[in-house]
Design an enzyme around this catalytic site. Structure first.
Site, short mmCIF file in Angstrom:
data_model
loop_
_atom_site.label_atom_id
_atom_site.label_comp_id
_atom_site.label_asym_id
_atom_site.label_seq_id
_atom_site.Cartn_x
_atom_site.Cartn_y
_atom_site.Cartn_z
CG ASP A 272 34.87 39.72 39.56
OD1 ASP A 272 35.08 38.51 39.39
OD2 ASP A 272 35.15 40.31 40.63
CG ASP A 331 41.88 49.67 36.53
OD1 ASP A 331 42.15 48.61 37.11
OD2 ASP A 331 41.66 50.74 37.13
CG ASP A 333 39.87 52.66 31.72
OD1 ASP A 333 40.33 51.87 32.57
OD2 ASP A 333 39.79 53.88 31.91
CG ASP A 425 44.11 52.22 44.74
OD1 ASP A 425 43.55 52.44 45.84
OD2 ASP A 425 43.79 52.81 43.70
#
Length: 690
Positions: A272, A331, A333, A425
């Site tokens: 994105d 994610d 990272d 979440d």
């Protein structure tokens, strides 16, 4: 005695010992080890007295040299902190000057009102301190002046203030203090019960075990992955990212190296990014792994609405998702180990009611600075205690948003991803729980990630984590009441999961220790006992730090920092509960079953070079049309946080007032807590930008 001290023993003169003080790193043990020289008692001689005495002298000098070095280092560190504080004040850059520094969704009007309240409270406390000091100088602290017998305007005013304080202010303040103490005790009992549950799990060796060890369970037949490919279910791996220029390579590389048959898993890189250069780099990385034979796709949305939830929802609407049984989310990272799927996916086999398997986070930069160390303490307790206990005894916990494996059927049955809150979440976890799906937490499967290293980034993260649950509670309260789950599960969701741990905790932390405690210093007729101020908080901090025993030296900074963060958490909780801030209103855009973005990559092609040449210009032109005037990357700055700074002066003023009442424990707590707010207010914790 002079001869003995001078080293003139009966057996002759001792061997002189030379210690060079220029090397402060020289170990003392080296001096002590060299004591057994010829002629010394250790060597059987009688002439070692003088030499041993001289060595002891030099050892003491060396220790003094070391102590002086440590004092010099401490002084140097203090001077560095003072210089940083001076630069911060001289720059005059505050959180109100830069809108980007404010947490997303925080109402500017609310922030201004809250800061105004703190400033007014501070000015009032300074005025009351001046009045009390003047009264103390007159000796009125020992004998209360009689309102009818006083002479002078100041004496009459002070006597009237004492009467108002005793008859009107003290009862109400004491009631509020008692109410907050009750909430504090309830929350402490909840924390203690969680710790006892964790202890029970450790003693009994309770942990989820796959019902079948074959296939992906890591059994004997799992070593030959390709030979047992039919036993491995189809897995979809999603990596949502947005302008993740620093970490995209390591996350994509770690996922592409997962030990799973390549024909049985597909990687979706959900980009994105609004920066064309970053998107081009990510796309190039995807194409590199495509040439390695990995089934990996690159997706870039034209209309980037709904943030992470919208990104995941768009990816799940692809037509090929129906061919997969499970979806894993990482994610940008996060760096999963190669055996991540083998240690998580087998837990679904034979457990058709299990909808989620959550792994634990570990942190690659937990020792980077004091801020990351304190975060590590919090998150270690969260995973080791909260998640594990709730997973074992309730089969429910909040999904952590990443490093988890979902059964796609459970996602679809729960309504899929929704963009209605900032905690998508937790939203999907609550809805799946209401549908009867069970969750498993695997504490011994870890996935490495990074912690925020700057206070600004951490502050924004905490604001989102504490405003979102209140939004979600408002939206799903009726659904919880109407759901078909048991009464105990409804009670757990409403009173424990939402109210106690998401609302009451930040409320009493801020109200009790930052507002009521300073007020009791100026209205001493209302009291907070020492066990509330010191002993129980210290005990709770000790329990929190047990899952991270190496962090024990930071127990005092941890206690103070948690109270400091209560300002941000309280503000976020109020914003989410009353829907303050326009950024909370996300527009939900429904998607079609098949994405129509022009730069969406299809399945792996044999000629990736043609794919790159044909699609990269389209990506650049799209970025230029969407952002014709792209600003250069903004520089990071340390800044002054006004609310924290105002509270630091308030607490330090209250500490000065506590000296008049001779309240030792209260004084030290207020002093250290005020210094903690001062350090955070000057942005001296976390990353320091030169």
């Amino acid at each position: 005695m002079a001869r003995w001290w001078g080293g003139e023993g009966r057996g002759g003169s001792g061997t002189p010992v030379v210690v060079k003080m220029e090397s402060p790193e020289w170990a003392i043990s080296e001096v002590e080890a060299g004591a057994a020289a010829p002629g010394s008692p250790a060597a059987g001689g009688k002439a070692g007295r003088g030499k041993n005495a001289r060595q002891i002298t030099w050892v003491l000098l060396l220790k003094a040299h070391r102590a002086a070095g440590k004092l010099t280092g401490a002084a140097s560190a203090a001077l560095s902190v003072a210089a940083a504080a001076r630069r911060r004040v001289a720059a005059g850059r505050t959180d109100s000057d830069d809108a980007a520094a404010a947490p997303p969704g925080e109402s500017p009007a609310l922030r201004a009102r809250f800061h105004g309240f703190l400033r007014a409270f501070l000015l009032l406390s300074v005025l009351l301190l001046a009045v009390d000091v003047a009264a103390h100088a007159q000796g009125w602290h020992a004998v209360v002046p009689d309102l009818l017998a006083v002479e002078g305007l100041f004496a009459a005013a002070y006597a009237s203030w004492l009467r108002v304080r005793l008859e009107y202010l003290a009862p109400g303040l004491q009631f509020l203090a008692n109410a907050c103490v009750v909430l504090f005790l309830i929350q402490s009992a909840d924390r203690l019960i969680l710790c006892l549950g964790c202890l029970w799990i450790k003693l009994k060796g309770i942990k989820p075990v796959p019902k079948a060890s074959g296939g992906g369970g890591g059994g004997k037949g799992s070593d030959d992955v390709e030979a047992g490919a039919d036993e491995f279910p189809m897995v979809l791996v999603q990596i949502p990212m947005c302008n993740e220029k620093e970490v995209y390579q390591q996350s994509i590389g770690a996922v592409c190296n997962l030990d799973w048959p390549r024909s049985n898993f597909l990687v979706q890189v959900l980009d994105d990014s609004d920066d064309a250069a970053t998107s081009a780099l990510i796309k190039e990385e995807v194409e590199k792994w495509q040439r390695e034979g990995v089934r990996i796709l690159y997706r870039h949305r034209v209309i980037r609405d709904g943030y992470k939830a919208g990104n995941l929802k768009s990816a799940m609407n692809c037509s090929y998702v129906k061919d997969y049984e499970f979806v894993v989310i990482f994610d940008a990272d996060f760096q999963p180990q190669a055996d991540f799927l083998k240690r998580t996916v087998p837990h679904f086999k034979g457990n058709e009611d299990v909808g989620l398997v959550q792994a634990r986070w570990s942190f690659v930069n937990k020792d980077e600075n004091l801020l990351t160390r304190l975060q590590n303490i919090n998150l270690c307790f969260h995973f080791e205690v909260e998640q594990q206990v709730n997973g074992v005894f309730l089969n429910f916990f909040g999904f952590n948003g990443t490093a988890g494996v979902w059964r796609i059927k459970a996602l679809e049955d729960s309504g899929g991803w929704m963009e209605r809150t900032t905690v998508e979440d937790m939203d999907i976890a609550v809805r799946a729980h209401l549908k009867g799906w069970k969750f498993l937490y695997i504490n011994d499967v870890e996935c490495q990630c990074e912690l925020p290293e700057s206070y600004e980034a951490y502050r924004k993260q905490q604001h989102r984590w504490h405003s979102g649950p209140m939004q979600l509670f408002r939206l799903c309260f009726v659904d919880i009441i109407k759901s078909k789950i048991g009464v105990w599960k409804k009670f757990n969701l409403i009173f424990l999961f939402f109210l106690l741990r998401k609302l009451i905790l930040p409320f009493y932390s801020f109200t009790l220790f930052c507002i009521i405690l300073p007020m009791t210093m100026f209205v001493p007729e209302a009291e907070l006992p020492a066990w509330v101020v010191c002993y129980i908080p210290a005990t709770m901090s000790l329990l929190n730090i047990l899952p991270a025993p190496k962090s024990f030296p930071f127990i005092v900074p941890y206690l103070l920092f948690e109270n400091t963060m209560s300002v941000t958490k309280f503000n976020a909780m109020i914003s989410g509960l009353f829907q303050l801030g326009s950024a909370y209103e996300w527009v939900v855009t429904k998607k079609s079953g098949r994405s129509s973005e022009g730069d969406l990559v299809s399945l792996v092609e044999k000629q990736p070079k043609q794919q790159r040449v044909g699609s990269a210009p389209n990506l650049d032109s799209l970025a230029k049309e969407s952002h014709p005037k792209k600003d250069s990357k903004k520089k990071k700055h340390n800044r002054i946080y006004q609310k924290e700074l105002a509270l630091s002066f308030l607490l330090l003023t209250a500490a000065a007032r506590s000296l008049l009442s001779v309240q030792g424990i209260h004084f030290y707590f207020l002093l250290f807590q005020g210094v903690s707010f001062l350090v955070v207010g000057l942005d001296l914790i976390g990353e320091q930008v030169e």
